[in-house]
Design an enzyme around this catalytic site. Structure first.
Site, PDB file in Angstrom:
ATOM      1  CG  ASP A 165      -1.969   1.088   1.175  1.00  0.00           C
ATOM      2  OD1 ASP A 165      -2.533   1.319   0.097  1.00  0.00           O
ATOM      3  OD2 ASP A 165      -2.223   1.700   2.225  1.00  0.00           O
ATOM      4  CE  LYS A 211     -13.660   4.726 -10.570  1.00  0.00           C
ATOM      5  NZ  LYS A 211     -14.587   3.677 -11.052  1.00  0.00           N
TER       6      LYS A 211
END
Length: 245
Positions: A165, A211
């Protein structure tokens, strides 16, 4: 107070790296270490955690030198996208609380970026991030310390997810800051031995409006073993979203 807070936030966004000189002299608050990493407001000389320290193994140091030299050697060769730039890594100074209210100084002074919350060299997350000049790829050299143990002698899956992440989020932030994680899919293939050094490579797959679709793999430094594969979706957000309670 709100206007002042927004001003400081935009000042941080303007620190996005545009070249080696600016990167070395200014804190890249959003592009370095995912969302909002900056020098501590309580420190005049912030520590850059991505520089070598005595806990680094030989492989970690070798790879650091390899990519750092690529960056230095290519500094005057134009923007062909093939060279790498190191991202500095500073502890976060937590300025905003829920609802836009400041935390007390006592709490704020103890705030730590999660991956840098253990100051003992080599005990947990030892890593350095590089991004390619065209920003299509981001690479992390990661050495896991003994406090990240999950299965006996191996790295905890949650620690691996944290690093994925961190790397993919940093990559997305380089493309469009600020961003937040919308989805993270992880497939664990082979456990990572504690103390070993691995490469975490992030690649931009596509962009659709706000996105960013990014894929990631964690592998041995010689490429012979695939430890983990992942896909991630990040969404660009507005400054007002950050300040909203």
């Amino acid at each position: 107070m709100a206007r002042s807070a927004i001003g400081r936030l935009f000042a941080g966004l303007r620190c996005l790296p545009v070249g080696n000189t600016q990167l070395q002299t200014q804190c890249s608050r959003w592009s370095s270490e995912r969302t909002g990493v900056e020098a501590s407001m309580f420190s005049h000389k912030p520590r850059d955690f991505s520089l070598p320290n005595p806990s680094w193994g030989e492989e970690m140091k070798r790879l650091y030198k390899h990519y750092n030299l690529q960056s230095e050697e290519a500094a005057g060769q134009g923007e062909d996208g093939e060279w790498w730039t190191r991202l500095p890594s500073y502890n976060r100074s937590l300025k905003y609380a829920t609802g836009g209210v400041y935390l007390s100084k006592m709490i704020q002074s103890k705030a730590r970026l999660f991956t840098r919350n253990i100051r003992d060299p080599g005990a947990a997350f030892e890593y350095v991030l590089f991004f390619r000049n065209d920003k299509q790829r981001c690479l992390c050299i990661f050495q896991a310390g003994h406090l990240l143990e999950g299965p006996p002698g191996h790295v905890h899956g949650g620690a691996i997810a944290t690093m994925i992440d961190t790397v993919t989020g940093t990559h997305a932030s380089l493309l469009s800051a600020p961003v937040m994680t919308a989805n993270l899919n992880i497939n664990y293939r082979s456990p990572i031995p504690l103390g070993s050094t691995v490469l975490i490579e992030s690649t931009l797959d596509k962009e659709e409006g706000k996105k960013k679709f990014i894929s990631c793999k964690v592998s041995s430094t010689d490429g012979s073993k695939l430890h983990t594969e992942a896909t991630a979706l990040f969404v660009s957000i507005s400054v007002s979203h950050l300040l909203r309670g």
